[in-house]
Design a protein around this motif. Structure first.
Motif, PDB file in Angstrom:
ATOM      1  N   SER A  60       0.829  -1.215   0.000  1.00 32.67           N
ATOM      2  CA  SER A  60       0.000   0.000   0.000  1.00 32.67           C
ATOM      3  C   SER A  60       0.861   1.262   0.000  1.00 32.67           C
ATOM      4  O   SER A  60       0.399   2.337  -0.343  1.00 32.67           O
ATOM      5  CB  SER A  60      -0.933   0.013   1.210  1.00 32.67           C
ATOM      6  OG  SER A  60      -0.196   0.266   2.382  1.00 32.67           O
ATOM      7  N   CYS A  63       1.550   1.504  -3.966  1.00 30.56           N
ATOM      8  CA  CYS A  63       0.465   1.425  -4.954  1.00 30.56           C
ATOM      9  C   CYS A  63      -0.871   1.741  -4.286  1.00 30.56           C
ATOM     10  O   CYS A  63      -1.074   1.436  -3.117  1.00 30.56           O
ATOM     11  CB  CYS A  63       0.428   0.036  -5.573  1.00 30.56           C
ATOM     12  SG  CYS A  63      -0.799  -0.092  -6.879  1.00 30.56           S
ATOM     13  N   HIS A  64      -1.778   2.347  -5.069  1.00 29.23           N
ATOM     14  CA  HIS A  64      -3.087   2.729  -4.515  1.00 29.23           C
ATOM     15  C   HIS A  64      -3.969   1.506  -4.219  1.00 29.23           C
ATOM     16  O   HIS A  64      -4.892   1.577  -3.421  1.00 29.23           O
ATOM     17  CB  HIS A  64      -3.816   3.659  -5.473  1.00 29.23           C
ATOM     18  CG  HIS A  64      -3.893   3.133  -6.879  1.00 29.23           C
ATOM     19  ND1 HIS A  64      -4.808   2.185  -7.243  1.00 29.23           N
ATOM     20  CD2 HIS A  64      -3.152   3.388  -7.970  1.00 29.23           C
ATOM     21  CE1 HIS A  64      -4.651   1.902  -8.522  1.00 29.23           C
ATOM     22  NE2 HIS A  64      -3.636   2.608  -8.997  1.00 29.23           N
ATOM     23  N   GLU A  66      -6.348   0.001  -5.837  1.00 32.51           N
ATOM     24  CA  GLU A  66      -7.785   0.055  -6.153  1.00 32.51           C
ATOM     25  C   GLU A  66      -8.182  -1.276  -6.792  1.00 32.51           C
ATOM     26  O   GLU A  66      -7.570  -1.680  -7.786  1.00 32.51           O
ATOM     27  CB  GLU A  66      -8.072   1.193  -7.127  1.00 32.51           C
ATOM     28  CG  GLU A  66      -8.220   2.542  -6.458  1.00 32.51           C
ATOM     29  CD  GLU A  66      -8.401   3.669  -7.453  1.00 32.51           C
ATOM     30  OE1 GLU A  66      -9.173   3.506  -8.416  1.00 32.51           O
ATOM     31  OE2 GLU A  66      -7.747   4.708  -7.272  1.00 32.51           O
ATOM     32  N   LYS A  69      -8.802  -1.558 -10.464  1.00 25.34           N
ATOM     33  CA  LYS A  69      -7.646  -1.427 -11.353  1.00 25.34           C
ATOM     34  C   LYS A  69      -6.641  -2.563 -11.169  1.00 25.34           C
ATOM     35  O   LYS A  69      -5.573  -2.562 -11.770  1.00 25.34           O
ATOM     36  CB  LYS A  69      -6.950  -0.078 -11.127  1.00 25.34           C
ATOM     37  CG  LYS A  69      -7.794   1.112 -11.580  1.00 25.34           C
ATOM     38  CD  LYS A  69      -7.057   2.419 -11.397  1.00 25.34           C
ATOM     39  CE  LYS A  69      -7.883   3.572 -11.944  1.00 25.34           C
ATOM     40  NZ  LYS A  69      -7.217   4.865 -11.764  1.00 25.34           N
ATOM     41  N   CYS A  81      -1.815  -2.583  -8.584  1.00 25.81           N
ATOM     42  CA  CYS A  81      -2.680  -2.363  -9.742  1.00 25.81           C
ATOM     43  C   CYS A  81      -2.050  -2.977 -11.008  1.00 25.81           C
ATOM     44  O   CYS A  81      -0.892  -3.407 -10.990  1.00 25.81           O
ATOM     45  CB  CYS A  81      -2.928  -0.870  -9.939  1.00 25.81           C
ATOM     46  SG  CYS A  81      -1.479   0.060 -10.443  1.00 25.81           S
TER      47      CYS A  81
END
Lengths: 168, 166
Positions: A60, A63-64, A66, A69, A81
């Protein structure tokens, strides 16, 4: 006298070759560990809550994460992602392919060509011209990751060969 | 100020500001620290026209410095935001964290760990600040940013040096 010089040069060449191979193997091992880390949800079939929690926390930071994605394998969302997965896998593939070969001559043009599709994809998606595509993000990441890995490796090898040169 | 510090400071600060923008993380992802390091090396090269080639060591150090500045500023911003909002990501992952600690079967240590986590949460909710939380945020940022910053520094050095040759 001449024989000793030849022996010394041969030793230096062997030392250089060994250090280069060691460096490549070391880098590749780190990359494999990193890749296994973000593929953990797909690789571990049993519900390993502990490792999943810690790895999610680690990834985390870079990288986001999500879920819309992220690539889904075996009904499990990966910990990075599609674009990040592409970058890391691209680097891994380049690392395997280059392991016993010499690095081809790298020009800035190559880097520009590798980075442009990714930048275009990011900008166009951000502007809403077209919807985010995991495949495009993954492929553009894959290209950039492999080229960046080659640049990184060439610079590291330069550093190491300079050190060996200084030792001589 | 040393010419190495200024580009690193500027780029590190810039990168940390970007981390606070909502949605920015989904665009920049893991590339923020490497890009900041790359720009920092580019600025360093621009500020020293006499230098023809940047050493790999200098590239790594500049990348690392940029990442350290970025991590420190980003952590400070996060701490300030936590202080204002009196909430953090930790609140959402608290039940999970408790479960993890329980799963470890640490006995007395597990109870103590949960106590520390709960104390941290209550500190954030009441005062908006927890020393342990601030320390954890800073440390994780420092580690991840440093690795990616050094990688960015090396790649940028290779590109800038090659640009000078060709």
């Amino acid at each position: 006298m001449l024989l000793t010089e030849i022996k010394n040069s041969a030793n230096i060449i062997i030392e250089k070759k060994l250090s280069v191979t060691f460096l490549r193997l070391l880098l590749l091992s780190l990359l494999i560990i990193w890749t296994i880390g973000f593929l953990q949800p797909a690789l571990l079939t049993q519900n390993n809550f502990l490792s999943h929690y810690f790895l999610t926390k680690i990834y985390s930071r870079v990288c986001h994460q999500e879920s819309s994605k992220s690539i889904i394998i075996a009904n499990e969302s990966m910990l990075v992602c599609a674009r990040c997965a592409g970058i890391y896998l691209g680097a891994l593939i380049a690392g395997i392919l280059i392991l016993f070969h010499s690095i081809p001559e790298l020009k800035v043009k190559v880097f520009t060509i590798a980075v442009l599709p990714l930048l275009l994809d990011v900008c166009i998606t951000f502007l809403g011209v077209y919807r985010y595509s995991q495949t495009v993000a993954f492929l553009t990441g894959l290209v950039l990751g492999s080229i960046v890995y080659l640049f990184l490796l060439s610079e590291l090898e330069n550093l190491f060969s300079n050190k060996i040169h200084k030792k001589e | 100020m040393n010419k190495k510090y200024l580009p690193a400071l500027v780029c590190g600060f810039g990168a940390s500001v970007l981390t606070t923008i909502p949605g920015m993380e989904s665009i920049a992802c893991c590339l923020l620290a490497p890009i900041a390091s790359g720009i920092s090396i580019f600025l360093y090269k621009k500020s020293q026209p006499g230098i023809y080639k940047i050493g790999t060591g200098t590239g790594i150090v500049l990348g690392l410095l940029t990442a350290i500045f970025a991590a420190l500023f980003a952590s400070s911003f996060e701490i300030v935001i936590t202080y204002i909002t009196k909430t953090s990501d930790l609140a959402t992952s608290m039940p999970q964290a408790e479960q993890v600690v329980k799963d470890m079967n640490l006995g007395q240590a597990a109870e103590e760990s949960i106590k520390v986590l709960k104390q941290m949460m209550s500190d954030i909710q009441s005062k908006g600040f927890s020393f342990l939380y601030a320390l954890l945020i800073t440390l994780t940022n420092l580690i991840t940013y440093s690795i990616f910053g050094m990688i960015g520094g090396m790649v940028a050095t290779a590109i800038i040096n090659k640009r000078n040759i060709h």
